[in-house]
Motif scaffolding. Structure first.
Motif, PDB file in Angstrom:
ATOM      1  N   PHE A  11      60.836  52.865  15.669  1.00 17.02           N
ATOM      2  CA  PHE A  11      59.481  53.419  15.690  1.00 17.02           C
ATOM      3  C   PHE A  11      58.552  52.542  16.533  1.00 17.02           C
ATOM      4  CE2 PHE A  11      60.361  55.141  11.147  1.00 17.02           C
ATOM      5  CZ  PHE A  11      61.167  56.134  11.673  1.00 17.02           C
ATOM      6  N   MET A  12      58.667  51.231  16.359  1.00 17.37           N
ATOM      7  CA  MET A  12      57.831  50.299  17.100  1.00 17.37           C
ATOM      8  C   MET A  12      58.097  50.383  18.603  1.00 17.37           C
ATOM      9  SD  MET A  12      57.845  46.112  16.941  1.00 17.37           S
ATOM     10  CE  MET A  12      59.484  46.080  17.715  1.00 17.37           C
ATOM     11  N   THR A  13      59.365  50.439  18.979  1.00 18.09           N
ATOM     12  CA  THR A  13      59.727  50.471  20.396  1.00 18.09           C
ATOM     13  C   THR A  13      59.215  51.738  21.068  1.00 18.09           C
ATOM     14  OG1 THR A  13      61.724  49.170  19.906  1.00 18.09           O
ATOM     15  CG2 THR A  13      61.632  50.300  22.031  1.00 18.09           C
ATOM     16  N   LEU A  14      59.362  52.879  20.403  1.00 11.63           N
ATOM     17  CA  LEU A  14      58.846  54.134  20.949  1.00 11.63           C
ATOM     18  C   LEU A  14      57.329  54.058  21.120  1.00 11.63           C
ATOM     19  CD1 LEU A  14      60.906  56.785  18.923  1.00 11.63           C
ATOM     20  CD2 LEU A  14      61.161  56.195  21.344  1.00 11.63           C
TER      21      LEU A  14
ATOM     22  N   ALA B 250      68.783  49.049   7.270  1.00  9.26           N
ATOM     23  CA  ALA B 250      68.483  50.376   7.821  1.00  9.26           C
ATOM     24  C   ALA B 250      66.976  50.541   8.035  1.00  9.26           C
ATOM     25  CB  ALA B 250      69.005  51.461   6.882  1.00  9.26           C
ATOM     26  N   LEU B 251      66.194  50.075   7.073  1.00 11.85           N
ATOM     27  CA  LEU B 251      64.738  50.158   7.213  1.00 11.85           C
ATOM     28  C   LEU B 251      64.245  49.329   8.395  1.00 11.85           C
ATOM     29  CD1 LEU B 251      63.666  49.972   3.461  1.00 11.85           C
ATOM     30  CD2 LEU B 251      63.367  51.925   5.004  1.00 11.85           C
ATOM     31  N   LYS B 252      64.842  48.165   8.592  1.00 10.29           N
ATOM     32  CA  LYS B 252      64.444  47.328   9.721  1.00 10.29           C
ATOM     33  C   LYS B 252      64.772  48.002  11.052  1.00 10.29           C
ATOM     34  CE  LYS B 252      65.825  42.992   9.086  1.00 10.29           C
ATOM     35  NZ  LYS B 252      66.685  41.900   8.521  1.00 10.29           N
ATOM     36  N   TRP B 253      65.937  48.635  11.130  1.00 11.76           N
ATOM     37  CA  TRP B 253      66.305  49.335  12.354  1.00 11.76           C
ATOM     38  C   TRP B 253      65.389  50.528  12.614  1.00 11.76           C
ATOM     39  CZ3 TRP B 253      69.022  47.523  16.175  1.00 11.76           C
ATOM     40  CH2 TRP B 253      70.000  46.549  15.934  1.00 11.76           C
ATOM     41  N   LEU B 254      65.033  51.255  11.556  1.00 10.75           N
ATOM     42  CA  LEU B 254      64.113  52.381  11.718  1.00 10.75           C
ATOM     43  C   LEU B 254      62.752  51.893  12.200  1.00 10.75           C
ATOM     44  CD1 LEU B 254      64.878  54.574   8.559  1.00 10.75           C
ATOM     45  CD2 LEU B 254      65.237  55.216  10.958  1.00 10.75           C
ATOM     46  N   ALA B 255      62.247  50.844  11.571  1.00 11.09           N
ATOM     47  CA  ALA B 255      60.947  50.301  11.973  1.00 11.09           C
ATOM     48  C   ALA B 255      60.988  49.808  13.416  1.00 11.09           C
ATOM     49  CB  ALA B 255      60.534  49.172  11.031  1.00 11.09           C
ATOM     50  N   LEU B 256      62.089  49.173  13.797  1.00 11.39           N
ATOM     51  CA  LEU B 256      62.238  48.694  15.169  1.00 11.39           C
ATOM     52  C   LEU B 256      62.219  49.861  16.159  1.00 11.39           C
ATOM     53  CD1 LEU B 256      64.502  45.915  16.505  1.00 11.39           C
ATOM     54  CD2 LEU B 256      64.750  48.197  17.477  1.00 11.39           C
TER      55      LEU B 256
ATOM     56  N   MET C 204      54.783  49.218  11.228  1.00 11.24           N
ATOM     57  CA  MET C 204      54.231  48.045  10.547  1.00 11.24           C
ATOM     58  C   MET C 204      54.360  48.125   9.030  1.00 11.24           C
ATOM     59  SD  MET C 204      51.585  46.681   8.670  1.00 11.24           S
ATOM     60  CE  MET C 204      50.113  47.682   8.892  1.00 11.24           C
ATOM     61  N   PRO C 205      53.983  49.258   8.390  1.00  9.92           N
ATOM     62  CA  PRO C 205      54.137  49.308   6.936  1.00  9.92           C
ATOM     63  C   PRO C 205      55.573  49.097   6.462  1.00  9.92           C
ATOM     64  CG  PRO C 205      52.713  51.082   7.681  1.00  9.92           C
ATOM     65  CD  PRO C 205      53.284  50.448   8.906  1.00  9.92           C
ATOM     66  N   ILE C 206      56.545  49.627   7.206  1.00 14.38           N
ATOM     67  CA  ILE C 206      57.944  49.437   6.806  1.00 14.38           C
ATOM     68  C   ILE C 206      58.338  47.975   6.941  1.00 14.38           C
ATOM     69  CG2 ILE C 206      60.346  49.985   7.358  1.00 14.38           C
ATOM     70  CD1 ILE C 206      59.439  52.796   8.124  1.00 14.38           C
ATOM     71  N   PHE C 207      57.992  47.354   8.062  1.00 14.03           N
ATOM     72  CA  PHE C 207      58.291  45.925   8.227  1.00 14.03           C
ATOM     73  C   PHE C 207      57.624  45.103   7.129  1.00 14.03           C
ATOM     74  CE2 PHE C 207      59.274  46.504  12.942  1.00 14.03           C
ATOM     75  CZ  PHE C 207      60.599  46.103  12.809  1.00 14.03           C
ATOM     76  N   ALA C 208      56.387  45.450   6.780  1.00 12.03           N
ATOM     77  CA  ALA C 208      55.656  44.702   5.762  1.00 12.03           C
ATOM     78  C   ALA C 208      56.283  44.890   4.380  1.00 12.03           C
ATOM     79  CB  ALA C 208      54.195  45.138   5.738  1.00 12.03           C
ATOM     80  N   ILE C 209      56.701  46.102   4.064  1.00 14.86           N
ATOM     81  CA  ILE C 209      57.368  46.360   2.782  1.00 14.86           C
ATOM     82  C   ILE C 209      58.679  45.592   2.705  1.00 14.86           C
ATOM     83  CG2 ILE C 209      58.549  48.140   1.429  1.00 14.86           C
ATOM     84  CD1 ILE C 209      56.315  50.090   2.358  1.00 14.86           C
TER      85      ILE C 209
END
Length: 229
Positions: free
Chosen positions: A21-24, A13-19, A47-52
């Motif tokens: 956010f990144m796409t927008l 779920a975190l990866k999808w959220l980060a994706l 980036m912080p979510i992907f890094a975490i």
């Protein structure tokens, strides 16, 4: 941190959220000339979510040094694949800075060196790679402090380092929205989520979505649109 454990579904779920956010953020930056402030602010969380997530995954007991190297290799391969289109979309100086996948690759290498107790080389690598990758030193620090928190339970030290590293992004982002990523991770950990893992999707998505944006941009330029990034 000892009470915070993320399930596979929560990680997805975190990866999808980060994706998202990144796409927008990239649509706003590369197609809308950064005229959508909300997308820029939301994009600061990606980036912080992907890094975490990367730091957490590397801390898993099942991730041996060999598996760790394979994760780094995938980040490197897809980072290199993404480099031409990333640069074509408008870097500051050609290939510099290198894209976020290569930022995460450098972070994975730093953590690998720490795991291997090669601390001096890790420090040198941290300094040198921070000069050439996107977001400079901060992705590596976020991944490292997340890894230390979950792997070795250095809770107080790691939480302080994590918060300080994300706060440091204000010098790049000119706002503190990146700190919201900590709240997003914490809130996600409170929900029982069962999302299937889509193997390799996130690796392929990065260069693919940049290419789609680049092609759309070329089409818009041919119709007279001007871009300033």
């Amino acid at each position: 941190m000892q009470s915070l454990k993320l399930s596979d579904g929560q990680i997805e779920a975190l990866k999808w959220l980060a994706l998202l956010f990144m796409t927008l953020d990239h649509i706003n930056k590369y197609l809308l000339n950064s005229t959508w402030p909300a997308a820029f602010d939301i994009g600061r969380l990606a980036m912080p979510i992907f890094a975490i997530v990367l730091g957490y995954n590397l801390s898993r007991e099942s991730v041996t040094l060999e598996k760790h190297k394979k994760v780094a290799e995938k980040l490197f391969i897809f980072g290199v694949i993404s480099t031409p289109v990333h640069a074509s979309l408008g870097n500051i100086y050609g290939l510099w800075p290198l894209n976020i996948l290569l930022s995460l690759f450098s972070a994975a290498i730093i953590v690998y060196l720490v795991r291997s107790q090669k601390y001096f080389i890790a420090i040198v690598g941290l300094v040198l790679t921070s000069l050439i990758v996107e977001f400079f030193i901060f992705p590596s620090l976020i991944v490292l402090f997340t890894f230390l928190a979950f792997k070795y339970r250095y809770v107080g030290f790691s939480l302080f380092g994590l918060a300080a590293s994300i706060t440091g992004l204000v010098f790049i982002n000119n706002n503190f929205y990146a700190l919201s990523s900590i709240a997003v991770v914490f809130l996600t950990s409170k929900f029982q989520l069962k999302l299937p893992r889509v193997r390799y999707f996130f690796y392929f998505f990065y260069p693919a979505h940049l290419l789609v944006i680049y092609l759309i941009r070329l089409s818009m330029e041919s119709q007279g649109y001007l871009f300033f990034t």
